[in-house]
Design an enzyme around this catalytic site. Structure first.
Site, PDB file in Angstrom:
ATOM      1  CG  LEU A 119      32.429   5.872 -21.627  1.00 32.65           C
ATOM      2  CD1 LEU A 119      31.489   6.629 -22.738  1.00 32.65           C
ATOM      3  CD2 LEU A 119      31.334   5.809 -20.250  1.00 32.65           C
ATOM      4  CB  SER A 120      35.482   8.420 -22.080  1.00 32.79           C
ATOM      5  OG  SER A 120      35.839   9.692 -22.170  1.00 32.79           O
ATOM      6  CB  ALA A 121      40.135   7.655 -21.379  1.00 32.65           C
TER       7      ALA A 121
END
Length: 493
Positions: A158-160
């Site tokens: 997720l995300s980074a």
């Protein structure tokens, strides 16, 4: 001060400014201690390798998992922890249901002031270096520890963690058979801290071939096979903008040598539009999941249904169970990898309609398009009926058996497995026996099993609470293999 230490300190300070937008939308979660993680079903492992990226390794594996099972690596977002991702993402449920291990790498503020994986730093996101190399060392350690199948290793984030997922797929296509990027960035979108925030709000306007070249350049000379990639993105994500999902699609369809026009599209729960991009053999190679109105986070869908998973929390958003659809896309449910675009659904209404001392009768609802069904007893296929009923014979009296049913299409492709049901044959003269122990010990002794971090009594499937050494119950066994909670009025022998 040594130059290497100085560089890391400078990277930590600069990361705060670069990734402030990313972290602003992610709630801070306290780091899990090894004891707390173990209590929730997670275990911490040390000594998994030289660990050049200074990461921590946590893992979850279902009790009794045989060697040769798949392995999933799940990467958290900024300010999150392995424990939070284990608790909320939904992956432990399907590890129990389908049978695989999950490694949860964890970074800390020692690497990045916001506890983000450094997806933008060539010292950490390239082959043989830093955090990427540490993750691959965890994979090798898991293969040795659990006997995981090296041909079925997958990575999601997720995300980074999504940005690092894309970088890992590019740098190690020989390690990962598939990936899933949620609210993340294309591989090698940024190669410096200064460029990272620009990627988040709008990556460079490159052609598919130019995006594909970034993958091909991450492991020069490698020509395939390439990982199958799922891309999850909310249309109202103002932290990692939807343009990143388009760039990811362009990047991986180009790597696969296929066009950017979907082979098919369909509508899923949670206002989700799935677009499927088939490879030359007609199997999905890339899938995009666009969630109308969803912001920045991982899609989950709490509930007890076969396609539900996860817990709603900060940036775990109640829309659709991304772990389920990603797992089906990868073939973790026993189907064909990449077959999630047209795979038959799980049979509904599976139930036990009767038992004798040597038989168990089952029934279920018909699945449109099914040519036959596969019945599994205790994880082993035992029959392929064409009807929606089956009677298992030759069983032992007073014994509990677990069954699942899968629909099979005309080409012989297996769909999604049903929810599990338990049938206990009648008879048996063994008197009731009682056992008092912790939930952990009950599972280890074969009197209970785990699902999603909770423990359930074998036979009765009664919820006993969290899988840990702090909750104690007394179980009564009668008949053999069938256990019920009996915390009072049952004397242990």
């Amino acid at each position: 001060m040594r130059p290497s230490i100085l560089r890391r300190l400078l990277r930590r300070v600069a990361s705060t400014a670069v990734l402030g937008l990313l972290a602003a939308t992610l709630g801070t979660t306290a780091a899990a201690t090894p004891a707390a993680a173990a209590a929730g079903g997670l275990q911490q492992f040390t000594g998994f390798g030289s660990n050049p990226g200074n990461l921590q390794m946590y893992a979850y594996t279902p009790a009794g998992l045989p060697a040769g099972a798949p392995l999933v690596v799940a990467l958290h977002g900024c300010t999150q922890t392995a424990s939070a991702y284990y608790t909320n993402s939904g992956w432990p449920k399907f590890a129990d249901t389908w049978g695989f291990s999950v490694v949860f790498p964890q970074t800390t503020s020692a690497n990045n002031s916001l506890s983000c994986f450094n997806w933008f730093d060539p010292a950490d996101d390239t082959r043989g270096r830093g955090e990427a190399a540490s993750v691959v060392q965890m994979v090798e350690y898991a293969k040795q520890t659990y006997g995981s199948d090296g041909r079925r290793v997958y990575v999601t984030g997720l995300s980074a963690g999504g940005g690092m997922t894309a970088d890992l797929l590019a740098a190690y296509p020989d390690v990962f058979a598939g990936g899933s990027v949620a609210s993340g960035l294309p591989a090698q979108c940024a190669t410096s801290q200064a460029a990272a925030s620009g990627c988040q709000t709008g990556p460079q306007k490159l052609t598919p071939a130019q995006w594909g070249d970034k993958v091909r350049g991450a492991y020069p000379g490698y020509s395939g096979p390439w990982p199958r990639v799922a891309i999850w993105q909310g249309t109202s994500d103002y932290t990692v903008y939807p343009a990143n999902a388009t760039a990811l699609r362009d990047q991986w369809t180009n790597v696969w040598g296929i066009g950017q026009t979907p082979s098919s599209t369909d509508t899923l729960p949670g206002n989700t539009t799935r677009s499927v991009y088939d490879d030359a053999s007609g199997n999905p190679a890339v899938e995009t999941y666009s969630l109308s109105g969803m912001g920045h986070g991982l899609p989950v869908s709490p509930g007890s249904g076969a396609q539900n998973c996860g817990t709603t929390a900060a940036y775990f958003l109640n829309t659709i169970c991304s772990a389920y659809y990603t797992g089906v896309f990868w073939g973790l449910d026993g189907g064909t990898p990449g077959g999630g675009g047209d795979q038959l659904p799980a049979p509904a209404g599976v139930s036990v309609t009767g038992t004798t001392d040597t038989t168990a009768a089952l029934s279920w609802k018909a699945v449109e398009g099914a040519a036959s069904y596969a019945v599994h007893r205790n994880g082993t296929k035992i029959a392929s009926p064409t009807a929606t009923t089956y009677t298992d014979t030759g069983l032992t009296a007073g014994t509990a058996y677990r069954y699942t049913v899968t629909a099979i299409d005309a080409e012989g492709t297996a769909g999604t497995a049903s929810a599990q049901v338990t049938a206990t044959t009648t008879g048996g003269s063994t008197p009731a026996t009682c056992y008092s122990a912790t939930n952990y010990a009950h599972v280890a002794a074969g009197r209970a099993h785990t699902s999603g971090g909770y423990v359930y009594a074998n036979g009765s499937d009664q919820n006993m609470g969290l899988y840990n050494v702090f909750v104690t119950h007394t179980l009564k066994e009668s008949p053999a293999g069938h256990f019920v909670i009996a915390d009072s009025g049952c004397t242990t022998g």
